[in-house]
Motif scaffolding. Structure first.
Motif, short mmCIF file in Angstrom:
data_model
loop_
_atom_site.label_atom_id
_atom_site.label_comp_id
_atom_site.label_asym_id
_atom_site.label_seq_id
_atom_site.Cartn_x
_atom_site.Cartn_y
_atom_site.Cartn_z
N ALA A 40 0.74 -0.99 0.22
CA ALA A 40 0.01 -0.32 -0.22
C ALA A 40 0.74 1.70 0.42
CB ALA A 40 -0.89 -0.35 1.04
N THR A 55 -6.96 6.80 -4.98
CA THR A 55 -6.55 6.16 -4.71
C THR A 55 -5.42 5.76 -3.70
OG1 THR A 55 -6.22 5.47 -7.37
CG2 THR A 55 -4.34 4.19 -6.76
N PHE A 77 -5.99 3.21 -0.27
CA PHE A 77 -4.22 1.87 -0.42
C PHE A 77 -4.30 2.04 1.05
CE2 PHE A 77 -3.75 0.54 -4.35
CZ PHE A 77 -3.96 -0.71 -4.46
N SER A 100 -6.35 0.66 3.94
CA SER A 100 -6.52 -0.44 3.78
C SER A 100 -4.75 -0.98 4.92
CB SER A 100 -5.92 -1.02 2.65
OG SER A 100 -4.68 -1.42 2.02
N ARG A 140 -7.54 -6.35 1.57
CA ARG A 140 -7.51 -7.07 -0.17
C ARG A 140 -8.31 -6.45 -0.91
NH1 ARG A 140 -4.30 -10.91 1.98
NH2 ARG A 140 -1.91 -11.08 1.34
N TRP A 179 -9.53 -2.85 -2.02
CA TRP A 179 -8.93 -2.14 -2.26
C TRP A 179 -9.84 -2.46 -3.63
CZ3 TRP A 179 -3.72 -6.22 -2.80
CH2 TRP A 179 -3.54 -5.15 -1.81
#
Length: 231
Positions: free
Chosen positions: A131, A173, A177, A180, A193, A196
């Motif tokens: 990430a 983006t 990430f 996460s 995951r 994402w």
């Protein structure tokens, strides 16, 4: 053809230097894509009995990691082409910014190895490294445009407010990430995951908002040229 202003070189779009620079960058993106296949280990002969045993051998995780990272690097390459399409020239600072950006892109095959290894699938650190790699690469690529705009090589630049809106769109983006990472530690790497996948929904939504906002800013700038200069 190159020109020099105040000691700083400027290579015009039709120059050999400009062509060589972006031919080199394209080659690096291609190499990064190719290196992803190195993370796929050939399964043992016994795993080839049927599809189920083949995927359970760890190949499934590896193919998933390959697919995600292939798409990510391809998006980086396309974004780079969209940025470069607006360049009328290139400067040493812009070349340096591009080199920094691709440094993080070529790290993606390495960070992919962690998230695609079945034995490491439950380790939050693998998600963290991946990430961070993707997020920093996105920010570094955004910096390429802002360096180019500062150096005056962007053709027909938008009002600065429009560039800010584009940057907000780009931040989607890294935000997903980076979000996460705590999820990996609190709820597990599988949920991280899954996070994402939110980009499939959030990305287009923020993109459409950005397009509408930029269109409004451009319309306002066209009707008030003095405001465009101020922006």
């Amino acid at each position: 053809m190159s020109t020099a202003t105040g000691g700083a070189h400027r290579y015009e779009r039709d120059s050999v230097e400009f062509t060589r620079t972006f031919a080199f960058l394209d080659a690096v993106y291609a190499i990064a894509l190719t290196l992803l296949v190195v993370n796929i280990d050939p399964p043992e002969a016994s795993a080839w009995r049927n599809l189920s045993t083949l995927l359970s051998s760890g190949l499934g995780w590896q193919l998933l990691g390959f697919g995600i990272s292939f798409a990510v690097i391809a998006v980086f390459w396309r974004a780079n082409h969209r940025i470069v399409a607006r360049f009328g020239a290139i400067t040493p600072a812009t070349i340096t910014a591009n080199l920094v950006a691709i440094a993080f892109v070529v790290l993606i095959p390495f960070s992919t190895q962690g998230v695609s290894d079945a034995e490491l699938a439950d380790e939050p650190l693998t998600v963290t490294v991946y990430a961070l790699n993707i997020s920093i690469a996105v920010l570094a690529q955004s910096a390429v445009f802002f360096v180019a705009r500062r150096d005056g090589v962007v053709r027909d630049p938008l009002p600065r407010r429009a560039d800010t809106v584009k940057f907000i769109d780009t931040l989607t983006t890294p935000v997903v990430f980076l979000a996460s990472i705590p999820i990996a530690y609190l709820f597990g790497t599988d949920w991280a995951r899954y996070t994402w996948a939110l980009l499939i929904v959030i990305g287009p939504l923020v993109g459409r908002w950005a397009d509408r906002r930029i269109a409004a800013i451009r319309a306002a700038a066209a009707s008030h040229p003095s405001r465009r200069d101020a922006d």
